[in-house]
Design an enzyme around this catalytic site. Structure first.
Site, PDB file in Angstrom:
ATOM      1  N   LYS A   1       0.511  -3.657 -36.770  1.00 33.60           N
ATOM      2  CA  LYS A   1      -0.593  -4.676 -36.511  1.00 33.60           C
ATOM      3  C   LYS A   1      -1.701  -4.403 -37.796  1.00 33.60           C
ATOM      4  O   LYS A   1      -2.416  -3.750 -37.718  1.00 33.60           O
ATOM      5  CB  LYS A   1      -1.347  -4.416 -35.234  1.00 33.60           C
ATOM      6  CG  LYS A   1      -2.207  -6.005 -34.944  1.00 33.60           C
ATOM      7  CD  LYS A   1      -2.771  -5.848 -33.473  1.00 33.60           C
ATOM      8  CE  LYS A   1      -3.837  -6.945 -33.123  1.00 33.60           C
ATOM      9  NZ  LYS A   1      -5.041  -7.037 -33.996  1.00 33.60           N
TER      10      LYS A   1
ATOM     11  N   LEU B   1      -2.461 -12.734 -29.734  1.00 32.01           N
ATOM     12  CA  LEU B   1      -1.818 -11.851 -28.933  1.00 32.01           C
ATOM     13  C   LEU B   1      -2.390 -11.178 -27.865  1.00 32.01           C
ATOM     14  O   LEU B   1      -3.519 -10.914 -27.761  1.00 32.01           O
ATOM     15  CB  LEU B   1      -0.922 -10.946 -29.632  1.00 32.01           C
ATOM     16  CG  LEU B   1      -0.026 -11.114 -30.702  1.00 32.01           C
ATOM     17  CD1 LEU B   1       0.692  -9.945 -31.682  1.00 32.01           C
ATOM     18  CD2 LEU B   1       1.291 -12.060 -30.252  1.00 32.01           C
TER      19      LEU B   1
ATOM     20  N   ARG C   1      -6.436 -18.919 -39.216  1.00 32.06           N
ATOM     21  CA  ARG C   1      -6.169 -19.175 -37.827  1.00 32.06           C
ATOM     22  C   ARG C   1      -7.104 -20.008 -37.080  1.00 32.06           C
ATOM     23  O   ARG C   1      -6.789 -20.955 -36.118  1.00 32.06           O
ATOM     24  CB  ARG C   1      -6.251 -17.807 -36.947  1.00 32.06           C
ATOM     25  CG  ARG C   1      -5.691 -17.966 -35.437  1.00 32.06           C
ATOM     26  CD  ARG C   1      -6.436 -16.503 -34.409  1.00 32.06           C
ATOM     27  NE  ARG C   1      -5.717 -15.284 -35.181  1.00 32.06           N
ATOM     28  CZ  ARG C   1      -4.502 -15.125 -34.980  1.00 32.06           C
ATOM     29  NH1 ARG C   1      -3.784 -16.009 -34.036  1.00 32.06           N
ATOM     30  NH2 ARG C   1      -3.944 -13.966 -35.282  1.00 32.06           N
TER      31      ARG C   1
ATOM     32  N   CYS D   1     -47.359 -10.394 -28.866  1.00 35.10           N
ATOM     33  CA  CYS D   1     -46.179  -9.413 -29.423  1.00 35.10           C
ATOM     34  C   CYS D   1     -45.613 -10.062 -30.537  1.00 35.10           C
ATOM     35  O   CYS D   1     -44.749 -11.127 -30.135  1.00 35.10           O
ATOM     36  CB  CYS D   1     -45.272  -8.686 -28.391  1.00 35.10           C
ATOM     37  SG  CYS D   1     -44.254  -7.500 -29.395  1.00 35.10           S
TER      38      CYS D   1
ATOM     39  N   ASP E   1       2.633 -11.816 -70.795  1.00 31.72           N
ATOM     40  CA  ASP E   1       1.405 -12.593 -71.263  1.00 31.72           C
ATOM     41  C   ASP E   1       1.787 -13.863 -72.223  1.00 31.72           C
ATOM     42  O   ASP E   1       1.156 -14.993 -72.330  1.00 31.72           O
ATOM     43  CB  ASP E   1       0.645 -11.633 -71.969  1.00 31.72           C
ATOM     44  CG  ASP E   1      -0.220 -10.993 -71.061  1.00 31.72           C
ATOM     45  OD1 ASP E   1      -0.166 -11.084 -69.684  1.00 31.72           O
ATOM     46  OD2 ASP E   1      -0.732  -9.617 -71.082  1.00 31.72           O
TER      47      ASP E   1
ATOM     48  N   LYS F   1      -2.788  -1.538 -28.751  1.00 34.61           N
ATOM     49  CA  LYS F   1      -3.900  -1.355 -29.678  1.00 34.61           C
ATOM     50  C   LYS F   1      -3.977   0.439 -29.346  1.00 34.61           C
ATOM     51  O   LYS F   1      -3.846   0.988 -28.542  1.00 34.61           O
ATOM     52  CB  LYS F   1      -5.210  -1.993 -29.212  1.00 34.61           C
ATOM     53  CG  LYS F   1      -5.139  -3.367 -29.224  1.00 34.61           C
ATOM     54  CD  LYS F   1      -5.093  -3.723 -30.712  1.00 34.61           C
ATOM     55  CE  LYS F   1      -6.099  -3.894 -31.206  1.00 34.61           C
ATOM     56  NZ  LYS F   1      -7.287  -4.823 -31.034  1.00 34.61           N
TER      57      LYS F   1
END
EC number: 6.5.1.2
Length: 696
Positions: free
Chosen positions: A126, A86, A147, A449, A40, A332
């Site tokens: 991942k 990917l 991205r 409606c 600091d 995955k």
């Protein structure tokens, strides 16, 4: 105070080096080397030096991690190297298929009866966060971007500077002219819990999961808010100039992915420690199994593992598809499933009156999100599940995003449980629901409606239709609930004083909305037709119909008296023809069209549209009967420009790929449409091939 023997520039440089090294040790290496009080004091000394002489302020100064006024928005920037996604594998068979294809591509012999050839791979976790592209020039961070679509992202440099584990200056003596690093920004689980606790105390809505919290944080306009949420970052990809070689005192240029991760760590980045060098396919499978079992012990969220070919030269040989590298794949984890107690069935009514049943159940944590509702799609699905009151249901997040009910644990069903059935009356207007024999959907057919009206209004003002900026769902809900709007036409009779009395509507937003409504009156006829929301008439068919029938009057006449003229339009069948006939024959819709005409909405093609259509008809039509699907980002054409070129040559552009699709035009970051095209063996074109086809 700065020692008298050292000039301010030298002292500032010394302080920057000391403070950056201390921050790296604390945030990246997790080995503090400097007491907080000392840090600091040195930080304040540097701050004072920079305040006295602004020329001492540099981009890599630790004082620049948090500062500056909130941004007005984010500019779109082009990535130096595309930041592609990917391909995914969801089981070992799909992983093996990818491995075999890669081996063949690289010239390795493969035989189903023999072990697969060994390819050195790197296994990485991942991380379930948000990908970032970091650009350095001469070792200093000069830009950070999301991205985006893979070719272009949003520039969020000020926000990324607040992430302590991202170096502002690289630890290189002779850095290259430019260097690109890709990695994942994320919020650790413990930090996420603290953020939601604080939000709860303030009465704010909790974030659903760390990934959403991270994405929202990165797009904050005020960097101070970003800093308060303590994001972290793991680097995983490195791009260097082709001709760059390390000089004395710098680590040698890496020749493989494993070395690249070590190189990134050596120059100041935080790299995930749970990586592994994998010798063959069996090692890859074991790596995945390990983390599939142990992932919940990690202090951050992960949704799979990433497998990359280790040799960078072989990566270059393997190359890329339109949307992803061939040398890497994401494996995955299986979608999470969990049991919960069913509480009730409710219904949602859409724009067309279709009633969607919804299961409401006791909240359960699922794939990082608290889930308490799931769609049941239609009455057929409800019947298949045979739901009873108090049932224990099994809920899964499809693709770890959409909750769905996949089954019932009947052995846990309470004694005497009653079968649950869908209501026979609309939950919004209490009218009887109707189900046609050949349809799975149950519908409310009451044109008054409130739910149908809200959906109709939202559709009319949507971007693909009249594109009325400033008329969102909340305002539409207020207008309908107060009985101020009963049809599309009523929007154009709203007075400024009335709009200004609505919640969150000031004088400026009211004036802008009035202007937008007036401007919408001159939108093209095909957009007006699409905006009417006629069942089965989408954007593509509306454009084709508007070209054949230049006004609502001519279309109505054909629909009611000569339906064969309707079905003669390319892509329009009996279902659409019947829907048009029913719509135009309904008195309430006839009254709506008359009222819209009175209010200045033409419901017909203007002179420019007619001239354009005439010009098109005089051209040689080379693509008549051909259907196209566009996906990804093309190098120089926008999607609307590509669509206009195709339609000018007689082709038709659809939103989805089927066996009847003639061509798929794919650019950078093409998605699932490209995968489906390859599976159905539909011809795939890039932009250059499309232009050649059009020219021919």
């Amino acid at each position: 105070m700065t020692p008298t023997s050292i000039t301010p520039p030298k002292r500032a440089a010394e302080l920057r080096q000391l403070l950056n090294q201390a921050a790296h040790s604390y945030y990246v290496l997790d080995t503090p080397t400097m007491e907080d009080a000392v840090y600091d004091r040195l930080y304040r000394e540097l701050l004072n030096l920079e305040a006295k002489d602004s020329s001492l302020l540099t981009p890599d100064s630790p004082t620049q991690r948090i500062g500056g006024a909130p941004a007005q928005g984010f500019a779109s920037v082009q990535h130096r190297i595309p930041l592609l996604s990917l391909d995914n594998a969801f089981n070992v068979d799909e992983l093996t298929g990818w491995y075999v294809r890669l081996a063949k591509l690289l010239g390795h012999q493969t035989n189903p009866k023999t072990p697969q050839p060994d390819l050195s791979m790197v296994g990485e976790l991942k991380i379930d966060g948000n990908a970032l592209a970091l650009s350095y020039e001469h070792g200093v961070l000069i830009r950070a971007a999301t991205r985006g679509d893979g070719a272009n992202g949003e520039e969020i440099t000020a926000n990324v500077r607040t992430i302590a584990s991202i170096p502002l200056r690289l630890q290189l003596v002779h850095p290259p002219a430019w260097l690109e690093v890709r990695g994942e920004a994320f919020i650790p689980n413990s930090t996420f819990a603290d953020i939601n606790t604080a939000r709860g105390k303030r009465g704010d809505v909790a974030f659903a999961n760390p990934r959403n919290a991270c994405a929202g944080t990165l797009r904050q306009l005020d960097p101070k808010v970003v800093a308060s949420r303590q994001l972290d970052f793991f680097a995983y990809t490195l791009h260097l100039p082709d001709n760059w070689q390390a000089k004395a005192h710098d680590p040698a240029r890496p020749m493989n992915q494993w070395a690249a991760l070590q190189w990134l760590q050596a120059i100041g980045f935080k790299v995930n420690p749970n990586t592994a060098l994998l010798a063959d396919l069996t090692a890859v499978e074991n790596f995945f199994k390990l983390w599939d079992e142990d992932r919940h012990q990690l202090p951050y969220a992960t949704d799979g593992v990433v497998v990359k070919l280790n040799d960078l030269q072989l990566q270059e040989t393997a190359g890329f598809t339109q949307k992803a590298p061939r040398w890497a794949i994401a494996l995955k984890y299986a979608a999470e499933e969990a049991p919960s107690k069913l509480l009730r069935l409710t219904c949602q009514v859409g724009r067309t009156g279709a009633v969607t049943p919804v299961a409401e159940f006791e909240a359960i944590p699922l794939a990082g999100t608290s889930v308490s509702r799931a769609t049941l799609h239609n009455a057929n699905r409800v019947s298949e599940l045979d739901l009873h009151s108090g049932d224990t249901i099994v809920v899964r997040k499809a693709g770890e995003i959409i909750p769905e009910v996949i089954g019932v644990l009947r052995e846990l069903r309470p004694a005497g449980a009653q079968t649950l059935k869908l209501p026979h009356i609309c939950p919004e207007c209490r009218s009887d629901l109707v189900r046609e024999e050949d349809e799975a959907a149950t519908r409310c057919v009451n044109s008054s409606c409130p739910a149908i009206l809200r959906g109709t209004l939202r559709h009319w003002v949507s971007k693909g239709a009249l594109d009325v900026d400033g008329l969102g769902s909340k305002l539409i809900e207020q207008l309908v609930n107060r009985g101020l709007v009963q049809s599309i036409a009523d929007l154009y009779a709203l007075e400024a004083s009335l709009l200004a009395s609505m919640d969150r509507m000031g004088s400026k937003s009211t004036a802008n909305l009035i202007t937008a409504l007036q401007a919408s009156k001159s939108k093209p006829w095909h957009k007006q037709l699409y905006g009417l929301g006629i069942h089965h008439v989408g954007e593509v068919n509306a454009k084709a119909l508007a070209k054949k029938f230049p006004s609502a009057a001519t279309l109505a006449t054909a629909a009611c008296k000569a339906p064969e003229q309707i079905t003669s339009v390319f892509g329009v069948g009996n279902e659409i023809a019947q829907s048009l006939q029913q719509w135009f024959a309904t008195p309430a819709n006839q009254q709506l069209l008359a009222k819209l005409k009175q209010l200045g909405i033409s419901l017909e093609a203007n002179e420019d549209e007619l001239a354009h259509d005439t010009d098109q008809n005089q051209r040689t039509v080379s693509l008549e009967g051909q259907t196209f699907v566009l996906t990804g980002t093309l190098p120089t054409l926008s999607r609307s420009e590509a669509q206009a070129l195709i339609e000018a040559s007689g082709g038709k552009v659809n939103n989805s790929v089927s066996k009847n699709t003639s061509y798929v035009v794919a650019g950078v970051a093409a998605g699932s449409k490209l995968n489906k095209a390859e599976k159905l063996e539909v011809t795939v074109l890039n932009q250059e091939e499309l232009l050649k086809l059009l020219a021919s």
